[in-house]
Design a protein around this motif. Sequence first.
Motif, PDB file in Angstrom:
ATOM      1  N   HIS B  22      59.186  -9.214  20.890  1.00 37.62           N
ATOM      2  CA  HIS B  22      58.575  -7.931  20.564  1.00 37.62           C
ATOM      3  C   HIS B  22      57.157  -7.884  21.111  1.00 37.62           C
ATOM      4  O   HIS B  22      56.351  -8.766  20.837  1.00 37.62           O
ATOM      5  CB  HIS B  22      58.553  -7.758  19.038  1.00 37.62           C
ATOM      6  CG  HIS B  22      57.967  -6.461  18.611  1.00 37.62           C
ATOM      7  ND1 HIS B  22      58.730  -5.348  18.404  1.00 37.62           N
ATOM      8  CD2 HIS B  22      56.695  -6.097  18.391  1.00 37.62           C
ATOM      9  CE1 HIS B  22      57.941  -4.349  18.060  1.00 37.62           C
ATOM     10  NE2 HIS B  22      56.705  -4.765  18.038  1.00 37.62           N
ATOM     11  N   THR B  44      51.710   2.379  11.083  1.00 44.43           N
ATOM     12  CA  THR B  44      52.269   1.083  10.684  1.00 44.43           C
ATOM     13  C   THR B  44      53.006   0.448  11.869  1.00 44.43           C
ATOM     14  O   THR B  44      53.795   1.113  12.523  1.00 44.43           O
ATOM     15  CB  THR B  44      53.270   1.286   9.536  1.00 44.43           C
ATOM     16  OG1 THR B  44      52.580   1.853   8.451  1.00 44.43           O
ATOM     17  CG2 THR B  44      53.868  -0.029   9.106  1.00 44.43           C
ATOM     18  N   GLY B  45      52.688  -0.818  12.131  1.00 40.82           N
ATOM     19  CA  GLY B  45      53.382  -1.521  13.217  1.00 40.82           C
ATOM     20  C   GLY B  45      52.810  -1.241  14.591  1.00 40.82           C
ATOM     21  O   GLY B  45      53.390  -1.639  15.593  1.00 40.82           O
ATOM     22  N   GLY B  47      50.166  -2.521  15.808  1.00 45.71           N
ATOM     23  CA  GLY B  47      49.551  -3.725  16.363  1.00 45.71           C
ATOM     24  C   GLY B  47      48.126  -3.980  15.906  1.00 45.71           C
ATOM     25  O   GLY B  47      47.448  -4.835  16.470  1.00 45.71           O
ATOM     26  N   LYS B  48      47.691  -3.285  14.864  1.00 43.40           N
ATOM     27  CA  LYS B  48      46.306  -3.466  14.404  1.00 43.40           C
ATOM     28  C   LYS B  48      46.056  -4.889  13.921  1.00 43.40           C
ATOM     29  O   LYS B  48      45.110  -5.543  14.357  1.00 43.40           O
ATOM     30  CB  LYS B  48      45.985  -2.480  13.262  1.00 43.40           C
ATOM     31  CG  LYS B  48      46.246  -1.034  13.607  1.00 43.40           C
ATOM     32  CD  LYS B  48      45.935  -0.114  12.450  1.00 43.40           C
ATOM     33  CE  LYS B  48      46.794  -0.333  11.220  1.00 43.40           C
ATOM     34  NZ  LYS B  48      48.190   0.042  11.339  1.00 43.40           N
ATOM     35  N   SER B  49      46.911  -5.369  13.029  1.00 44.53           N
ATOM     36  CA  SER B  49      46.705  -6.716  12.488  1.00 44.53           C
ATOM     37  C   SER B  49      46.806  -7.762  13.590  1.00 44.53           C
ATOM     38  O   SER B  49      46.048  -8.740  13.600  1.00 44.53           O
ATOM     39  CB  SER B  49      47.731  -7.023  11.406  1.00 44.53           C
ATOM     40  OG  SER B  49      47.634  -6.076  10.366  1.00 44.53           O
ATOM     41  N   THR B  50      47.735  -7.558  14.500  1.00 46.76           N
ATOM     42  CA  THR B  50      47.884  -8.495  15.611  1.00 46.76           C
ATOM     43  C   THR B  50      46.592  -8.541  16.428  1.00 46.76           C
ATOM     44  O   THR B  50      46.105  -9.623  16.769  1.00 46.76           O
ATOM     45  CB  THR B  50      49.056  -8.059  16.501  1.00 46.76           C
ATOM     46  OG1 THR B  50      50.193  -7.851  15.683  1.00 46.76           O
ATOM     47  CG2 THR B  50      49.367  -9.096  17.547  1.00 46.76           C
ATOM     48  N   GLN B  92      44.995  -8.771   5.423  1.00 45.13           N
ATOM     49  CA  GLN B  92      45.633  -7.793   4.562  1.00 45.13           C
ATOM     50  C   GLN B  92      46.065  -8.522   3.288  1.00 45.13           C
ATOM     51  O   GLN B  92      46.606  -9.613   3.365  1.00 45.13           O
ATOM     52  CB  GLN B  92      46.881  -7.291   5.301  1.00 45.13           C
ATOM     53  CG  GLN B  92      47.096  -5.830   5.262  1.00 45.13           C
ATOM     54  CD  GLN B  92      48.087  -5.390   6.350  1.00 45.13           C
ATOM     55  OE1 GLN B  92      48.429  -6.147   7.247  1.00 45.13           O
ATOM     56  NE2 GLN B  92      48.512  -4.166   6.283  1.00 45.13           N
TER      57      GLN B  92
HETATM   58  N1  LIG Z   1      54.706 -12.987  13.168  1.00 48.46           N
HETATM   59  C1  LIG Z   1      55.382 -11.991  13.787  1.00 48.46           C
HETATM   60  N2  LIG Z   1      56.519 -12.264  14.468  1.00 48.46           N
HETATM   61  C2  LIG Z   1      57.189 -11.280  15.109  1.00 48.46           C
HETATM   62  N3  LIG Z   1      56.816 -10.005  15.130  1.00 48.46           N
HETATM   63  C3  LIG Z   1      55.701  -9.663  14.472  1.00 48.46           C
HETATM   64  C4  LIG Z   1      54.925 -10.633  13.754  1.00 48.46           C
HETATM   65  N4  LIG Z   1      53.868 -10.016  13.187  1.00 48.46           N
HETATM   66  C5  LIG Z   1      53.982  -8.712  13.533  1.00 48.46           C
HETATM   67  N5  LIG Z   1      55.081  -8.503  14.301  1.00 48.46           N
HETATM   68  C6  LIG Z   1      55.508  -7.211  14.877  1.00 48.46           C
HETATM   69  O1  LIG Z   1      54.459  -6.716  15.690  1.00 48.46           O
HETATM   70  C7  LIG Z   1      54.242  -5.340  15.473  1.00 48.46           C
HETATM   71  C8  LIG Z   1      52.798  -5.081  15.112  1.00 48.46           C
HETATM   72  O2  LIG Z   1      52.521  -5.658  13.862  1.00 48.46           O
HETATM   73  P1  LIG Z   1      51.116  -5.562  13.149  1.00 48.46           P
HETATM   74  O3  LIG Z   1      51.192  -6.390  11.923  1.00 48.46           O
HETATM   75  O4  LIG Z   1      50.059  -5.886  14.127  1.00 48.46           O
HETATM   76  O5  LIG Z   1      51.074  -4.014  12.776  1.00 48.46           O
HETATM   77  P2  LIG Z   1      49.940  -3.221  11.979  1.00 48.46           P
HETATM   78  O6  LIG Z   1      49.435  -2.191  12.920  1.00 48.46           O
HETATM   79  O7  LIG Z   1      48.963  -4.149  11.388  1.00 48.46           O
HETATM   80  O8  LIG Z   1      50.791  -2.505  10.845  1.00 48.46           O
HETATM   81  P3  LIG Z   1      50.391  -2.216   9.309  1.00 48.46           P
HETATM   82  O9  LIG Z   1      49.604  -0.954   9.304  1.00 48.46           O
HETATM   83  O10 LIG Z   1      51.729  -2.026   8.658  1.00 48.46           O
HETATM   84  O11 LIG Z   1      49.655  -3.392   8.793  1.00 48.46           O
HETATM   85  C9  LIG Z   1      55.218  -4.908  14.389  1.00 48.46           C
HETATM   86  O12 LIG Z   1      56.270  -4.207  14.996  1.00 48.46           O
HETATM   87  C10 LIG Z   1      55.726  -6.188  13.777  1.00 48.46           C
HETATM   88  O13 LIG Z   1      57.085  -6.070  13.467  1.00 48.46           O
END
Ligand SMILES: Nc1ncnc2c1ncn2[C@@H]1O[C@H](COP(=O)(O)OP(=O)(O)OP(=O)(O)O)[C@@H](O)[C@H]1O
Lengths: 268, 287
Positions: B22, B44-45, B47-50, B92
Amino acid sequence: MLKDITLGQFFPGDSIIHRLDPRTKLVMLVVYIVALFVATSWISYGVMLAFLLGCILISRIPGKSIVRGMKPMVIILVFTAVLNVFMTQGETVWLRFWIVTITKEGCIRALFMVVRILMLVTGTFLLTYTTSPIALTDGLESLLSPLKKIRMPVHELSMMMCIALRFIPTLIEETDKIMSAQKARGADLESGNLLQKVKALVPILVPLFVSAFRRADELATAMECRCYHGGDGRTKMKLLRYSRLDLEAYCVGVILLAGVICLAVFGL
Amino acid sequence: MAPILQIKELSHVYSAGTPFQHTALDGVSFSVERGEFIGIIGHTGSGKSTLMQHLNGLLKPTAGSIALDGVDIWANKKVTRQARFRVGLVFQYPEYQLFEETVYKDIAFGPKNMGLDHKEVDRRVREAAQFVGLTEAQLEVSPFDLSGGQKRRVAIAGVIAMEPEVLILDEPTAGLDPVGREEILENIQAYRRAKNATIMMVSHSMSDVARLTQRLLVMNGSKLAMDGTPEQVFARADELVEMGLDIPEITSVFLRLKQMGLPVEPVYTIEQAVAVLKALKEGKRHA
Ligand SMILES: Nc1ncnc2c1ncn2[C@@H]1O[C@H](COP(=O)(O)OP(=O)(O)OP(=O)(O)O)[C@@H](O)[C@H]1O
Ligand SMILES: [Mg+2]
């Protein structure tokens, strides 16, 4: 990352092996393991290997995933091989120094043992790769249900197993998160001696246990809210039903076992 | 001055080479100036946390680079470790990382890992506790005996105690009541003022980021979709709505007023709104 460990992870798919009844697959695994221990000659090992490779091909599980799943086994394999090489007595001595002798018989035996373990593990992987944990526990419960007569809590046991399997990925994900959070505070998990490494695990394990207990509590409450109270009189949404495919699989199993036994009897 | 963080063409792929592959980040580039308060918004999802976990070297980029003060944070092990301390990341739901017997010890975990001496650790723990509004008495209780909101503060203090130059918070107010949220946002600003720190905050509350930040990064489908001041970003309300995001309520009210023919400029905070309405009223009176 921890998450990439594929140990026993279910790969959704639609191959013949995926579609077999979980009971069939469980029984076949037992048959396969028995056959593996009956097999002693090169020919019978060849037959078993052909069977295993055939199953892998049919299941369309990528070989890479199977190889990756083997990684944790390396230590056991090396240990087995070394033990067998050094401990087996034999006539044809290949190497002798100090108190160690290495014989041809020892090497052959070691090779056999390693191949046997590899085939054992691969066969088990094939089951867990192609069967969802729910189907697996359902099958197990159904196969063990005669034991209910002697008051074995079969349903409860299979429910426990099902929940445990269900939570493995969740807990791995949680561990990943906690590890990241502690690393962000400078936790050092890699360097240091054994004692330091064990100590470094405390900041990971404490939150992990706390959250596991919290999850268990929440799950218990949720189950009770939906009026779960054990197995008596409980019906299933997905009934297990044998199809023709299963009959054919059982036939293959019988032929395999019979074949290997014959080979052993005739000493081939 | 040179930017404190410089992110170039950053991409990240989770579980590469498995059926679960992904792409969570795709060619993200931006830089962060010293002392900025940046809001990160996105569905949501998206990629912010990433993205946030890359900034202090917790995740390794699949492609691209992150430079802290001009030095690539993956240059060598020492630099990476240093980056963890200089860029503090509050996860988070950080309350699930607490583990020590007392709040004091838990907050001290980070500073201790930095190898500071006893006195300095003590000073930092007490100061961090003050920033997040924990009392002296609370320092001696078990973190597991605190309420959810209090635990959150302990976790934030645990990162603040490392006195990071860049403080990153991933949805620090998620799941808190309005008063608790306001207090935590206040704490963050207090830290920013006291240490002249750079703050990056992921949030789902448009009115919070509109009110507090000077710059917004909008993530959409693994890409950086917008980068600008709140005025610039919220002016593109249609695009935001298309991404599944909101605009501050007050902004939508004013956009509607404008549609109805009132001569008002779009605003995004209550204070601005009051000022604009007052000016409008004055104008009417004089006319
Ligand atoms: N450890 C992981 N292994 C595989 N895929 C992941 C992992 N962590 C996140 N993802 C995927 O990467 C994408 C981005 O995730 P991320 O956590 O960065 O989203 P986000 O913007 O922080 O969302 P939220 O607002 O829900 O916190 C999502 O589709 C998630 O399914
Ligand atoms: Mg997130």
